[in-house]
Design a protein around this motif. Structure first.
Motif, PDB file in Angstrom:
ATOM      1  N   GLY A  40       0.607  -1.123   0.051  1.00 59.89           N
ATOM      2  CA  GLY A  40       0.007  -0.112  -0.056  1.00 59.89           C
ATOM      3  C   GLY A  40       0.860   1.288  -0.004  1.00 59.89           C
ATOM      4  O   GLY A  40       0.286   2.209  -0.765  1.00 59.89           O
ATOM      5  N   GLY A  41       1.944   1.252   0.776  1.00 62.75           N
ATOM      6  CA  GLY A  41       2.815   2.366   0.945  1.00 62.75           C
ATOM      7  C   GLY A  41       3.524   2.645  -0.650  1.00 62.75           C
ATOM      8  O   GLY A  41       3.549   3.849  -0.843  1.00 62.75           O
ATOM      9  N   LEU A  42       3.842   1.791  -1.311  1.00 62.77           N
ATOM     10  CA  LEU A  42       4.513   1.869  -2.459  1.00 62.77           C
ATOM     11  C   LEU A  42       3.508   2.436  -3.568  1.00 62.77           C
ATOM     12  O   LEU A  42       3.692   3.494  -4.270  1.00 62.77           O
ATOM     13  CB  LEU A  42       4.937   0.862  -3.166  1.00 62.77           C
ATOM     14  N   VAL A  43       2.291   1.670  -3.433  1.00 62.44           N
ATOM     15  CA  VAL A  43       1.114   2.113  -4.421  1.00 62.44           C
ATOM     16  C   VAL A  43       0.577   3.671  -4.178  1.00 62.44           C
ATOM     17  O   VAL A  43       0.386   4.359  -5.203  1.00 62.44           O
ATOM     18  CB  VAL A  43       0.293   0.857  -4.411  1.00 62.44           C
ATOM     19  N   LEU A  44       0.503   3.875  -2.916  1.00 65.85           N
ATOM     20  CA  LEU A  44       0.024   5.228  -2.732  1.00 65.85           C
ATOM     21  C   LEU A  44       1.050   6.221  -2.169  1.00 65.85           C
ATOM     22  O   LEU A  44       0.791   7.086  -1.507  1.00 65.85           O
ATOM     23  CB  LEU A  44      -1.176   4.734  -1.491  1.00 65.85           C
ATOM     24  N   ARG A  45       2.109   5.843  -2.635  1.00 65.45           N
ATOM     25  CA  ARG A  45       3.216   7.009  -2.304  1.00 65.45           C
ATOM     26  C   ARG A  45       3.026   8.491  -2.698  1.00 65.45           C
ATOM     27  O   ARG A  45       3.369   9.444  -1.984  1.00 65.45           O
ATOM     28  CB  ARG A  45       4.626   6.609  -2.788  1.00 65.45           C
ATOM     29  N   LEU A  46       2.395   8.605  -3.773  1.00 64.94           N
ATOM     30  CA  LEU A  46       1.679  10.117  -4.202  1.00 64.94           C
ATOM     31  C   LEU A  46       1.047  10.454  -3.264  1.00 64.94           C
ATOM     32  O   LEU A  46       1.187  11.680  -3.086  1.00 64.94           O
ATOM     33  CB  LEU A  46       1.290   9.806  -5.688  1.00 64.94           C
ATOM     34  N   LEU A  47      -0.020   9.870  -2.760  1.00 65.17           N
ATOM     35  CA  LEU A  47      -0.820  10.291  -1.545  1.00 65.17           C
ATOM     36  C   LEU A  47      -0.135  10.698  -0.639  1.00 65.17           C
ATOM     37  O   LEU A  47      -0.346  11.816   0.242  1.00 65.17           O
ATOM     38  CB  LEU A  47      -1.952   9.350  -1.327  1.00 65.17           C
ATOM     39  N   LEU A  48       0.862   9.955  -0.058  1.00 61.41           N
ATOM     40  CA  LEU A  48       1.690  10.410   1.050  1.00 61.41           C
ATOM     41  C   LEU A  48       2.359  11.871   0.862  1.00 61.41           C
ATOM     42  O   LEU A  48       2.606  12.725   1.811  1.00 61.41           O
ATOM     43  CB  LEU A  48       2.599   9.154   1.297  1.00 61.41           C
ATOM     44  N   THR A  49       2.781  11.917  -0.180  1.00 62.65           N
ATOM     45  CA  THR A  49       3.635  13.295  -0.657  1.00 62.65           C
ATOM     46  C   THR A  49       2.593  14.275  -0.455  1.00 62.65           C
ATOM     47  O   THR A  49       2.970  15.419   0.218  1.00 62.65           O
ATOM     48  CB  THR A  49       4.079  13.275  -1.886  1.00 62.65           C
ATOM     49  N   VAL A  50       1.120  14.164  -1.007  1.00 64.27           N
ATOM     50  CA  VAL A  50       0.267  15.341  -1.320  1.00 64.27           C
ATOM     51  C   VAL A  50      -0.430  15.376  -0.094  1.00 64.27           C
ATOM     52  O   VAL A  50      -0.659  16.551   0.331  1.00 64.27           O
ATOM     53  CB  VAL A  50      -0.632  14.712  -2.544  1.00 64.27           C
ATOM     54  N   MET A  51      -0.890  14.225   0.681  1.00 68.77           N
ATOM     55  CA  MET A  51      -1.709  14.333   1.902  1.00 68.77           C
ATOM     56  C   MET A  51      -1.229  14.155   3.328  1.00 68.77           C
ATOM     57  O   MET A  51      -1.914  14.372   4.412  1.00 68.77           O
ATOM     58  CB  MET A  51      -2.881  13.594   1.634  1.00 68.77           C
ATOM     59  N   GLY A  52      -0.015  13.776   3.234  1.00 68.55           N
ATOM     60  CA  GLY A  52       0.944  13.564   4.555  1.00 68.55           C
ATOM     61  C   GLY A  52       0.605  12.429   4.825  1.00 68.55           C
ATOM     62  O   GLY A  52       0.468  11.118   4.360  1.00 68.55           O
ATOM     63  N   ALA A  53       1.011  12.052   6.464  1.00 72.59           N
ATOM     64  CA  ALA A  53       0.922  10.745   7.060  1.00 72.59           C
ATOM     65  C   ALA A  53      -0.176  10.043   6.979  1.00 72.59           C
ATOM     66  O   ALA A  53      -0.410   8.902   7.140  1.00 72.59           O
ATOM     67  CB  ALA A  53       1.521  10.862   8.199  1.00 72.59           C
ATOM     68  N   ALA A  54      -1.229  10.741   7.139  1.00 68.35           N
ATOM     69  CA  ALA A  54      -2.732  10.062   7.141  1.00 68.35           C
ATOM     70  C   ALA A  54      -2.888   9.131   5.850  1.00 68.35           C
ATOM     71  O   ALA A  54      -3.523   8.121   6.115  1.00 68.35           O
ATOM     72  CB  ALA A  54      -3.735  11.214   7.327  1.00 68.35           C
ATOM     73  N   ALA A  55      -2.450   9.618   4.604  1.00 69.66           N
ATOM     74  CA  ALA A  55      -2.419   8.810   3.758  1.00 69.66           C
ATOM     75  C   ALA A  55      -1.791   7.762   3.542  1.00 69.66           C
ATOM     76  O   ALA A  55      -2.174   6.372   3.160  1.00 69.66           O
ATOM     77  CB  ALA A  55      -2.271   9.691   2.283  1.00 69.66           C
ATOM     78  N   GLY A  56      -0.492   7.673   4.336  1.00 74.03           N
ATOM     79  CA  GLY A  56       0.341   6.689   4.560  1.00 74.03           C
ATOM     80  C   GLY A  56      -0.398   5.314   5.439  1.00 74.03           C
ATOM     81  O   GLY A  56      -0.407   4.348   4.913  1.00 74.03           O
ATOM     82  N   LEU A  57      -1.161   5.816   6.389  1.00 68.61           N
ATOM     83  CA  LEU A  57      -1.933   5.199   7.295  1.00 68.61           C
ATOM     84  C   LEU A  57      -2.971   4.305   6.542  1.00 68.61           C
ATOM     85  O   LEU A  57      -3.225   3.170   6.490  1.00 68.61           O
ATOM     86  CB  LEU A  57      -2.439   5.782   8.543  1.00 68.61           C
ATOM     87  N   ILE A  58      -3.771   5.223   5.765  1.00 70.08           N
ATOM     88  CA  ILE A  58      -4.798   4.602   4.818  1.00 70.08           C
ATOM     89  C   ILE A  58      -4.339   3.480   3.860  1.00 70.08           C
ATOM     90  O   ILE A  58      -4.918   2.445   3.819  1.00 70.08           O
ATOM     91  CB  ILE A  58      -5.673   5.597   4.155  1.00 70.08           C
ATOM     92  N   GLY A  59      -3.215   4.034   3.108  1.00 67.29           N
ATOM     93  CA  GLY A  59      -2.682   3.038   2.135  1.00 67.29           C
ATOM     94  C   GLY A  59      -1.960   1.736   2.946  1.00 67.29           C
ATOM     95  O   GLY A  59      -2.248   0.661   2.262  1.00 67.29           O
ATOM     96  N   ALA A  60      -1.559   1.848   4.046  1.00 64.00           N
ATOM     97  CA  ALA A  60      -0.987   0.576   4.784  1.00 64.00           C
ATOM     98  C   ALA A  60      -2.279  -0.217   5.017  1.00 64.00           C
ATOM     99  O   ALA A  60      -2.080  -1.391   4.898  1.00 64.00           O
ATOM    100  CB  ALA A  60      -0.365   0.973   5.897  1.00 64.00           C
ATOM    101  N   ILE A  61      -3.338   0.342   5.531  1.00 60.13           N
ATOM    102  CA  ILE A  61      -4.491  -0.552   5.984  1.00 60.13           C
ATOM    103  C   ILE A  61      -5.194  -1.204   4.510  1.00 60.13           C
ATOM    104  O   ILE A  61      -5.440  -2.358   4.551  1.00 60.13           O
ATOM    105  CB  ILE A  61      -5.551   0.470   6.474  1.00 60.13           C
ATOM    106  N   LEU A  62      -5.210  -0.424   3.495  1.00 56.86           N
ATOM    107  CA  LEU A  62      -5.785  -1.059   2.274  1.00 56.86           C
ATOM    108  C   LEU A  62      -4.820  -2.071   1.927  1.00 56.86           C
ATOM    109  O   LEU A  62      -5.362  -3.011   1.564  1.00 56.86           O
ATOM    110  CB  LEU A  62      -5.854   0.139   1.494  1.00 56.86           C
ATOM    111  N   GLY A  63      -3.711  -1.821   1.901  1.00 59.09           N
ATOM    112  CA  GLY A  63      -2.587  -2.977   1.515  1.00 59.09           C
ATOM    113  C   GLY A  63      -2.687  -4.131   2.343  1.00 59.09           C
ATOM    114  O   GLY A  63      -2.790  -5.222   1.653  1.00 59.09           O
ATOM    115  N   ALA A  64      -2.867  -4.013   3.523  1.00 62.77           N
ATOM    116  CA  ALA A  64      -3.122  -5.116   4.773  1.00 62.77           C
ATOM    117  C   ALA A  64      -4.425  -5.853   4.151  1.00 62.77           C
ATOM    118  O   ALA A  64      -4.508  -6.994   4.180  1.00 62.77           O
ATOM    119  CB  ALA A  64      -2.979  -4.772   6.092  1.00 62.77           C
ATOM    120  N   LEU A  65      -5.517  -5.227   3.859  1.00 64.13           N
ATOM    121  CA  LEU A  65      -6.941  -5.660   3.545  1.00 64.13           C
ATOM    122  C   LEU A  65      -6.726  -6.475   2.125  1.00 64.13           C
ATOM    123  O   LEU A  65      -7.042  -7.750   2.129  1.00 64.13           O
ATOM    124  CB  LEU A  65      -7.790  -4.560   3.390  1.00 64.13           C
TER     125      LEU A  65
END
Length: 77
Positions: A40-65
């Motif tokens: 999730g972190g690699l796929v959503l890295r762009l969101l991490l850059t744009v939206m901050g750490a909250a996007a990283g957590l969301i990406g991590a949860i989605l990746g784990a799901l």
């Protein structure tokens, strides 16, 4: 960055296993979370850059799901 994804992954694995009602041991939960965080972190890295750490957590949860779904669908039965 990778260490941060591992830490986030452990938390994401816990959240994801609870959301999907999985009864897994601690090591499996952490492994799922770390794998999901890396995916999730690699796929959503762009969101991490744009939206901050909250996007990283969301990406991590989605990746784990996604990883849990793959494990349930294609894993040992």
């Amino acid at each position: 960055m990778v260490i941060w994804m591992i830490i986030l992954g452990a938390a994401a694995g816990f959240i994801a296993t609870r959301l999907m009602n999985i009864d897994a041991n601690i090591l499996t939960t952490i492994a799922i979370g770390i794998g999901g965080a890396l995916i999730g972190g690699l796929v959503l890295r762009l969101l991490l850059t744009v939206m901050g750490a909250a996007a990283g957590l969301i990406g991590a949860i989605l990746g784990a799901l996604v990883l849990i779904w793959l494990w349930q669908t294609y894993g040992p039965k």
